[in-house]
Design a protein around this motif. Structure first.
Motif: not given
Length: 331
Positions: A173-181, A248-251, A253-256, A286-287
């Motif tokens: 639910e945290t991912l934009i359309d086109g990405w699924t987990f 997980d927040a970084f990941v 961010r990358l995809v969204n 990011y770090m």
């Protein structure tokens, strides 16, 4: 030197340029183009570096390794695509009192530290979901409370496992359309999100390893993860609280934000070469990003925050503090 070829942070270096050699000249670290004709690609003062990460066909000169040992610089080896291969850890004097205190921890003391770490992880999982607009996470709140009543490590691992399952069930639910987990998969990751998660956990583990070594803690003697030859159990323990709120927040961010797309992956779900270099650059940025520490209320980078937690862990182990206090975010 181009950023994508990788030397980013004053303390931590990433070198991805294939055919490069890392040398020493006086008091400076030199990255030299051995296979090409560019000569010196970059240099940094040796005293400002504590970790060097190299990928694929990058090597060190023998004089440099000797100097790295002398200056306490850790060398981490990865494949070209980011799979961890091993490390050179310098011979450094350790503070004997710290190690004695760590080895003398009772099972009860280990459990209390582990409970604080896992409670922090569950709290941060709820916070990440809330930041992404995901509601209805009271079950995680209840599991966080249950962590505090765990009677032994098996109870704690069971609660942590249930919390992780509940959390990952909502991560989609945290991912934009086109990405699924759908679910967490490892060795090998079965989709692109899992690939990014696994890669980020590897790099965060190395951040934690560097911090533990800096403050004279034995990364292989954990408080929750089971002992296993070659496993840095304490690093994996301390990493837990950072997994949702940093990794997980970084990941997401990358995809969204479209920094990484599905086209950036190969058939085996690993990032393509150029995308991997972009990933490394973005991870290091990011770090180095600053935020207001939720407890100390001053500005720190994420890398500094990880090292601060190692200090707090050391103080808890040596009895300088009444217990370990995880890094948690309430919102």
């Amino acid at each position: 030197m181009k950023e994508s070829e990788g030397m980013y942070d004053e303390a931590v270096l990433f070198v991805t340029r294939q055919g490069a050699q890392i040398r020493v000249d006086g008091g400076r670290i030199i990255v030299w183009d051995v296979d090409g004709d560019e000569g010196e690609l970059a240099s940094r003062p040796m005293e400002k570096i504590d970790t060097i990460n190299v990928f694929g066909g990058v090597n060190f000169s023998t004089p440099f390794v000797a100097k790295a040992n002398e200056h306490g610089i850790v060398l981490n080896y990865f494949t070209q695509h980011g799979k961890y291969r091993g490390s050179f850890v310098p011979e450094k004097n350790t503070i004997a009192e710290v190690r004695r205190a760590q080895y003398a921890l009772s099972s009860e003391e280990e459990l209390e530290i582990a409970k604080a770490m896992i409670a922090g992880k569950v709290r941060n999982a709820r916070t990440l979901l809330s930041r992404k607009g995901v509601h209805g996470t009271d079950v995680l709140k209840d599991l966080g409370i249950r962590v505090g009543s765990a009677q032994n490590k098996d109870d704690l691992r069971g609660t942590e496992g249930e919390a992780a399952e509940r959390y990952f069930a909502r991560l989609d639910e945290t991912l934009i359309d086109g990405w699924t987990f759908e679910k967490r998969t490892k060795r090998p990751p079965e989709d692109h999100i899992n690939s990014l998660l696994s890669l980020t956990y590897v790099f965060m583990k190395n951040e934690v390893l560097a911090a533990l070594r800096q403050y004279n803690l034995d990364p292989f003697l954990g408080v929750m993860h089971a002992d296993r030859h070659g496993r840095p159990s304490l690093a994996l323990d301390l990493q837990e609280e950072f997994r949702p709120i940093f990794c997980d927040a970084f990941v997401t961010r990358l995809v969204n934000r479209g920094v990484v797309t599905h086209d950036d992956f190969r058939k085996d779900n690993r990032l393509c070469d150029d995308a991997f270099k972009t990933y490394l650059s973005k991870f290091d940025e990011y770090m180095q990003e600053e935020f207001t520490h939720p407890h100390f209320e001053y500005t720190v980078t994420r890398r500094k925050a990880v090292r601060q937690q190692s200090i707090l862990l050391r103080k808890a182990i040596t009895g300088e503090m009444d217990g370990y206090h995880a890094l948690t975010f309430d919102r």
